[in-house]
Design a protein around this motif. Sequence first.
Motif, PDB file in Angstrom:
ATOM      1  N   LEU A 128       1.897   1.890  -3.459  1.00 28.22           N
ATOM      2  CA  LEU A 128       0.792   2.482  -4.231  1.00 28.22           C
ATOM      3  C   LEU A 128       0.718   3.979  -3.943  1.00 28.22           C
ATOM      4  O   LEU A 128       0.581   4.808  -4.864  1.00 28.22           O
ATOM      5  CB  LEU A 128      -0.519   1.784  -3.843  1.00 28.22           C
ATOM      6  CG  LEU A 128      -1.790   2.240  -4.549  1.00 28.22           C
ATOM      7  CD1 LEU A 128      -1.705   1.971  -6.036  1.00 28.22           C
ATOM      8  CD2 LEU A 128      -3.005   1.525  -3.962  1.00 28.22           C
ATOM      9  N   HIS A 129       0.837   4.329  -2.662  1.00 31.05           N
ATOM     10  CA  HIS A 129       0.809   5.744  -2.287  1.00 31.05           C
ATOM     11  C   HIS A 129       1.990   6.492  -2.892  1.00 31.05           C
ATOM     12  O   HIS A 129       1.853   7.631  -3.349  1.00 31.05           O
ATOM     13  CB  HIS A 129       0.815   5.886  -0.763  1.00 31.05           C
ATOM     14  CG  HIS A 129      -0.528   5.636  -0.148  1.00 31.05           C
ATOM     15  ND1 HIS A 129      -0.717   5.483   1.201  1.00 31.05           N
ATOM     16  CD2 HIS A 129      -1.753   5.513  -0.707  1.00 31.05           C
ATOM     17  CE1 HIS A 129      -2.004   5.281   1.445  1.00 31.05           C
ATOM     18  NE2 HIS A 129      -2.647   5.287   0.296  1.00 31.05           N
ATOM     19  N   ALA A 172      -2.555  13.519  -4.418  1.00 31.65           N
ATOM     20  CA  ALA A 172      -2.321  12.440  -3.461  1.00 31.65           C
ATOM     21  C   ALA A 172      -2.592  12.926  -2.042  1.00 31.65           C
ATOM     22  O   ALA A 172      -3.238  12.242  -1.246  1.00 31.65           O
ATOM     23  CB  ALA A 172      -0.888  11.937  -3.586  1.00 31.65           C
ATOM     24  N   ARG A 220       3.556   5.759  -5.660  1.00 31.74           N
ATOM     25  CA  ARG A 220       3.340   5.937  -7.102  1.00 31.74           C
ATOM     26  C   ARG A 220       2.342   7.058  -7.357  1.00 31.74           C
ATOM     27  O   ARG A 220       2.499   7.846  -8.296  1.00 31.74           O
ATOM     28  CB  ARG A 220       2.847   4.621  -7.709  1.00 31.74           C
ATOM     29  CG  ARG A 220       3.974   3.602  -7.839  1.00 31.74           C
ATOM     30  CD  ARG A 220       3.437   2.191  -7.938  1.00 31.74           C
ATOM     31  NE  ARG A 220       2.617   1.981  -9.104  1.00 31.74           N
ATOM     32  CZ  ARG A 220       1.670   1.038  -9.197  1.00 31.74           C
ATOM     33  NH1 ARG A 220       1.456   0.224  -8.183  1.00 31.74           N
ATOM     34  NH2 ARG A 220       0.981   0.902 -10.289  1.00 31.74           N
ATOM     35  N   ALA A 221       1.313   7.145  -6.517  1.00 28.79           N
ATOM     36  CA  ALA A 221       0.345   8.233  -6.650  1.00 28.79           C
ATOM     37  C   ALA A 221       1.034   9.575  -6.388  1.00 28.79           C
ATOM     38  O   ALA A 221       0.874  10.536  -7.138  1.00 28.79           O
ATOM     39  CB  ALA A 221      -0.812   8.022  -5.675  1.00 28.79           C
ATOM     40  N   ARG A 232       0.839  -1.199   0.000  1.00 27.73           N
ATOM     41  CA  ARG A 232       0.000   0.000   0.000  1.00 27.73           C
ATOM     42  C   ARG A 232       0.878   1.255   0.000  1.00 27.73           C
ATOM     43  O   ARG A 232       0.563   2.249  -0.644  1.00 27.73           O
ATOM     44  CB  ARG A 232      -0.897  -0.028   1.251  1.00 27.73           C
ATOM     45  CG  ARG A 232      -1.891   1.108   1.297  1.00 27.73           C
ATOM     46  CD  ARG A 232      -2.951   0.872   2.351  1.00 27.73           C
ATOM     47  NE  ARG A 232      -3.760   2.062   2.558  1.00 27.73           N
ATOM     48  CZ  ARG A 232      -4.727   2.461   1.747  1.00 27.73           C
ATOM     49  NH1 ARG A 232      -5.008   1.771   0.669  1.00 27.73           N
ATOM     50  NH2 ARG A 232      -5.431   3.559   1.997  1.00 27.73           N
ATOM     51  N   GLU A 259       3.153  11.054  -9.174  1.00 29.24           N
ATOM     52  CA  GLU A 259       2.457  11.627 -10.323  1.00 29.24           C
ATOM     53  C   GLU A 259       1.822  12.970 -10.010  1.00 29.24           C
ATOM     54  O   GLU A 259       1.952  13.927 -10.769  1.00 29.24           O
ATOM     55  CB  GLU A 259       1.357  10.656 -10.761  1.00 29.24           C
ATOM     56  CG  GLU A 259       1.527  10.204 -12.177  1.00 29.24           C
ATOM     57  CD  GLU A 259       0.324   9.427 -12.632  1.00 29.24           C
ATOM     58  OE1 GLU A 259      -0.559  10.014 -13.254  1.00 29.24           O
ATOM     59  OE2 GLU A 259       0.274   8.216 -12.375  1.00 29.24           O
ATOM     60  N   ARG A 260       1.106  13.023  -8.920  1.00 33.01           N
ATOM     61  CA  ARG A 260       0.384  14.255  -8.560  1.00 33.01           C
ATOM     62  C   ARG A 260       0.449  14.419  -7.042  1.00 33.01           C
ATOM     63  O   ARG A 260      -0.435  13.940  -6.324  1.00 33.01           O
ATOM     64  CB  ARG A 260      -1.085  14.160  -8.979  1.00 33.01           C
ATOM     65  CG  ARG A 260      -1.347  14.166 -10.484  1.00 33.01           C
ATOM     66  CD  ARG A 260      -2.844  14.129 -10.717  1.00 33.01           C
ATOM     67  NE  ARG A 260      -3.210  14.026 -12.106  1.00 33.01           N
ATOM     68  CZ  ARG A 260      -3.371  15.063 -12.922  1.00 33.01           C
ATOM     69  NH1 ARG A 260      -3.197  16.283 -12.467  1.00 33.01           N
ATOM     70  NH2 ARG A 260      -3.721  14.868 -14.177  1.00 33.01           N
TER      71      ARG A 260
END
Lengths: 232, 289
Positions: free
Chosen positions: B166-167, B178, B169-170, B163, B173-174
Motif C-alpha cells: 500500500l505504501h 507519501a 503504491r502511494a 501494508r 503516485e505522489r
Amino acid sequence: MSRMVVSELRVDRVHLPVVREVSLSVESGQISVLLGANGAGKTTLLEGLSGVIPVAGGKIEVDGHEIQRQRPGARVGAGLAHVEQGRTVFRQLTTNENLRAGAASASDVKKAYELFPELLPRRDVLAGLLSGGEQQMLVIARALAGRPKILLIDEMSAGLAPTIVRRLMTTVRKLADQGLAVVLVEQFAVLALAVGNRAYVLRRGKIVYDGACAELRDAPDKLHQLYLGSGS
Amino acid sequence: MNGLLTSAVAGLTAGGAYGLLGVCAVFTYRLVAVVNFTSAAIGTAGTFVLVVLNEAGIPLFPAVLCGLVAGVIAGVAIGLVMTKWFAESNASTKAAVTVALLVGIVAIGLRLTGGQHPHHFPDLFSGSAMRLAGVELTISSLLTIGLGVAFTILADVLLSRTRMGLHLRALSERPMAAELIGVPVQFLSILVWGITGAVTAFSLMIIAPQRSPDFMSLSLLVVPALAAALIGLFRSFWMTLIGGILIGVVEGMTSVIGGLNQYRGAVPFLIILAVMLWLQRGARWDEAR
C-alpha cells in the motif's frame, strides 16, 4: 500540550529568498492563520516547516527539539502533518486505502470516518473519482490518521463550494478545541479569521502583522492595508 | 513443422527472461514511477562479475552470489541517483535520465570487459528438463518461466495484500505526499531498486550464454523487456510475463523461417510499434467522440 516555535526562518526558491526572518509560534488548542496576497510566501513557509523545501536559515522547534535539518518523514515523526494545497489524494487508491496509508492503526481509520462521515459510503471509491470537497476531507482525515500534534493546512478552500468550506472550517476549529495546534493558510481571510486565534500577515516573505484574529476581523481596512503595504 | 515447434520451444528461455525483465520493468515503473532503461545493464554488470570471478577460478555458486550482490549494488546506486535528484521529476525526465545512465554504464562496461573480447559465460542450468511432444524443454526455459511466475505472484501479493505494498503504491503516485504521511519513501524506493537489481542480474545470468557475449548486446535486452512491459501496458504483471514469453517464442520461430531469420532482432520493435498503434487507435476514437 505541544508547541512549535519558528525563529528567524529563511526559505529560498531557486536561490532567491521567498521567506525572510519569519518568527512565529503555534500551540495546542490554537489556530494560527497565515494571510497574505498571492506570492507573499505563505505556501513556501509551510513547505519549509514540513521539509518539502529545505530551509536556508533559522530554527524550527517542536516541543523544544530542533527539526529544521530533518527530512519530511522525520518531521512527521516529530508530530507535524502537512496538508498540501491541491488536494493531494492518491488517485489510484480507494478512500479507505488512502486513509490506511496514513494511519498508525485501524482505530485511526475509524476515527477518520467519525470525523468525516461523508467519506464512509465512498470508502471503496478511487480517490481520483471523489468530488473536490470529499478529496479535501480525505487529505485532512489522512493527515489526522497519523496522530499529529501540529497540523499545517494550505489553501483548504480553493475551488470548493462555500457550504463545504464552512463545514471544513468548523471541523478545523473542533480539532483545535480537542487539542491540536493548527497553522492555516487561507485566501478567504474572513472565514479563516472567524475560526482562528492568532493571525500572521505575510508580505513579500516577511511578517508584517502578528496579533489576534479578532483585531483584523473587526478592521477590514487594516487587513487590506497590510496586504498591499502602507503606500497603497 | 517440427522444426518450427522446436524453435518456438527453444525461444522459451529467452521469452522467460524477457518476461522476467519485463515484470521487473513494470515493478519499477509502478512502484517508483521510472521507465528504467538501465535494468538489463544492471543485470549485465552482475553477470560480468560472475563471469570475471568464475574465469579467475572462483567456483560457480559463490561467483553467482557475488554477481547477484553486484546487481543489487548497481540497482541501489541507480536508485540513489533517481531518488536523490529526480524523485519529483516527471516520467519523461526520469526515463531520459535512465537512458543517459544506460549510455554511461555501457561505455564503462565495454571499457572494463574488453568489448568483443570473448568471455566464457557459464551455463548455470544446462540440460533437458523434459520432452514435450517430441521437443526438449530445457531446465533454463522452465526456470526462467517459473521465476517469472513466482515474481509475478509475489509482486501481486505484495502490492494488493500488504501494508508495504500500500505504501509503495502511494509512493509511486505522489512521493512527497507519501513522505508527508510518514511513508519511509527513501527506504522503500531503494528496496525496489535493490530487488530489481538482483532479479535482473539472475535473469541475465540465465540468458547470457545464448547471447552475444558483450556488454552492449546484453544491456540492450532492455528493448524486448520494455516491449513485454508495453504489452502489459506497464500495469499488468501477468500480461507482461505472457508478452515476454510470446516475444521469445516468435523470435525463436523467425530464426528458422528463411528470409526472416536475419530480422529476428526486430521482433520487439515490431511488437512495440503494433502496441503503440493499437493504443493510438483508441485515442483517435475518443477524440472523434
